[in-house]
Design an enzyme around this catalytic site. Structure first.
Site, PDB file in Angstrom:
ATOM      1  N   ASP A  18      42.066  47.710  30.927  1.00  0.00           N
ATOM      2  CA  ASP A  18      41.212  48.021  31.920  1.00  0.00           C
ATOM      3  C   ASP A  18      40.064  46.835  32.153  1.00  0.00           C
ATOM      4  OD1 ASP A  18      39.657  50.313  33.564  1.00  0.00           O
ATOM      5  OD2 ASP A  18      38.059  49.336  32.241  1.00  0.00           O
ATOM      6  N   GLU A  41      44.596  45.079  34.682  1.00  0.00           N
ATOM      7  CA  GLU A  41      43.825  45.361  35.962  1.00  0.00           C
ATOM      8  C   GLU A  41      42.999  44.207  36.251  1.00  0.00           C
ATOM      9  OE1 GLU A  41      40.774  48.583  37.856  1.00  0.00           O
ATOM     10  OE2 GLU A  41      40.397  48.114  35.690  1.00  0.00           O
TER      11      GLU A  41
END
Length: 560
Positions: free
Chosen positions: A211, A272
């Site tokens: 993330d 990401e």
């Protein structure tokens, strides 16, 4: 039977699950690990003939670690345990075992840019400037007049600094104030995170999705970001974020994580990478020596308008910028974006969301790269736009009062629609309120109903996935556009030495089918089509039907 290669992620279809709303196994209205286990046969049975199975190869789970759930799991308070909301560590081990028995890989979301402000590390750090973990987060004294240290902002809106009375200092948070950023300059922090990574790899997980993997590093001198000409220092998009994310050290961190991944056989590292929506900056996360992310998630493609020229441009950019020894990844949806049918139906000439769903699925599953599906996408699920205020769950978004705040993401996270029963089959509990309300269209848009309909969105996805598994060209062939400046339809080839596949997608009503590149006119087998008879060997059509999707394989003529 399709055999997965050591770099399995190159030829696989990955399926993102948002555990809170995928399947409720204990009847409390909240999705959990047992619910996922009970629905694994829908994803893949691991058998040659997968009746009613979607046929995906891996699942990516949004965070399931221990968390106070302020940001629905993206605020971790214990990396070594499972949040009771989802179950226990035994439940996770069972999920891992059951998934692997069905030939499904398991990828975990790993949130290591920040922790929860309830993590023991942060509680120790804020207790004293002399605590052994005092430097595990980004702390700074107020300015002489008592102000914030610099102009860094939160991606969720507002300033990126929160004053802590206990320590008498500010701490930095790229996201919500409940999510303080870790200090990756500290080697002790790195060592602690790397130990966590090894723990889960040793347990048997098949990889991680990192993330916010582009914001690990910040300027150690805490310099102000420059402001764009005519912009406002208080607006996130008006700053050049050269000091609060994507510093060179960020790539050093990811290389170190990748080196750990490479110690284990056949694991994948996804990340990401949002860098002001610039594809070039994102693809460099492959690494100069292909030693960073296997699959860097970039947002240019899903955020494109539903227009063939724009979509082709983004695919061509990826083709040109992705290093030769690296691999691309594509997605249409995730837990942070409004569902693509809600985004794209508004800017389409076609008001039939089923047609858009089939066309967009075709692009996703036939371009050169790994496709990632978001749960319910294969049904044609759309955003829930009318969630009552008392049922809103996205506290991280609604807690911010700034004008640039992230909008609530609840509409894209509503329960998976399994059947026509109460709560769409998401939960069997009686007199319960599900985590988020079920969309009103669940009576027609659901797994049970669509499995019985030959022309449903689900049936089309299943055919596409099966076709992709059977076709060498679709899994790993080259990608070549056949129209230089497409206005109303896309046409491209996927080719290997042994197979040629032609993909045609019409974005409009009846359209003459003219190609810029000479290809054989005859002997094309219809593999999948919304207009033509599958299995026939035909000449290429002169006219495309309204919103037609067709996939052909070239057959060498007998005389050749």
């Amino acid at each position: 039977m399709f055999t997965r290669q050591p770099e399995w992620w190159k030829e696989s279809v990955i399926y993102q699950i948002y555990p809170l709303t995928f399947a409720d196994g204990n009847g409390d209205g909240i999705g959990d690990l047992q619910g996922i286990i009970q629905r694994l046969d829908y994803l893949n049975t691991g058998k040659d003939k997968q009746e009613n199975a979607l046929g995906v190869d891996a699942i990516w789970l949004s965070p399931i670690h221990q968390s106070p759930m302020f940001d629905n799991g993206y605020d971790v308070s214990d990396y070594y345990d499972i949040c009771p909301t989802f179950g226990t560590m035994d439940d996770f081990k069972l999920l891992l075992e059951e998934a692997h028995q069905r030939d499904i890989k398991v990828i975990l979301d790993l949130v290591i840019n920040h922790t929860s402000n309830q993590h023991p590390w942060f509680l120790e750090a804020r207790s004293s400037r002399y605590n052994p973990k005092s430097d595990w987060y980004l702390w700074h004294d107020p300015t002489p007049d008592g102000g914030i240290p610099n102009n860094w902002l939160s991606y969720f809106g507002g300033i990126g600094w929160t004053y802590d009375e206990q320590r008498q200092q500010y701490y930095y948070h790229a996201f919500n104030s409940n999510q303080p950023d870790l200090n990756w300059h500290n080697p002790e922090v790195r060592a602690a995170i790397y130990e966590i990574i090894r723990y889960w790899l040793n347990l048997g997980v098949d990889g991680f999705r990192l993330d916010a993997s582009s914001v690990y590093s910040q300027d150690k001198y805490f310099r102000n970001n420059p402001v764009k000409f005519g912009g406002s220092e208080k607006k996130y998009k008006d700053q050049y974020h050269i000091y609060d994310k994507n510093l060179p050290e960020n790539h050093e961190i990811i290389r170190e994580i990748r080196s750990i991944i490479d110690e284990y056989d056949h694991r994948v590292l996804i990340g990401e990478t949002f860098i002001d929506n610039r594809l070039y900056d994102s693809v460099i996360f492959h690494g100069a020596n292909n030693d960073e992310l296997h699959l860097p998630l970039t947002f240019e493609f899903p955020l494109s308008p539903w227009y063939p020229g724009y979509l082709q441009r983004e695919i061509e950019k990826k083709e040109r910028l992705t290093p030769a020894d690296a691999w691309s990844v594509y997605f249409l949806n995730n837990h942070d974006l409004p569902r693509h049918l809600s985004r794209w139906s508004e800017c389409s000439l076609c008001f039939d969301t089923t047609a858009i769903a089939k066309a967009s699925a075709t692009i996703l599953l036939t371009v050169r790269g790994t496709p990632i599906l978001y749960y319910g996408e294969e049904l044609g699920m759309i955003n829930h736009e009318n969630i009552p205020l008392e049922q809103v769950r996205d506290q991280a978004a609604i807690s911010c009062l700034d004008e640039e705040c992230l909008p609530s993401r609840d509409g894209t996270r509503t329960p998976m629609q399994w059947d026509t029963s109460a709560q769409a089959g998401f939960s069997f509990g009686k007199d319960i309120t599900p985590w988020l309300p079920v969309h009103d269209n669940y009576k027609t848009v659901n797994v049970e109903t669509e499995l019985t309909e030959k022309d449903s969105v689900l049936s089309f996805y299943r055919q596409l996935i099966e076709l992709r598994k059977e076709s060498e060209a679709l899994r790993k062939g080259s990608w070549t556009p056949l129209i230089n400046y497409p206005y109303e339809h896309l046409a491209y080839l996927r080719e290997t030495a042994r197979e040629t596949i032609l993909v045609v997608i019409n974005f409009s009503y009846e359209k003459n089918f003219d190609l810029d590149r000479a290809i054989p006119a005859k002997n094309w087998e219809v593999l999948l089509s919304t207009s033509l008879q599958v299995g026939e060997i035909i000449a290429l059509p002169k006219l495309l039907q309204p919103f037609e999707v067709s996939i052909f394989r070239y057959h060498q003529s007998p005389e050749n």
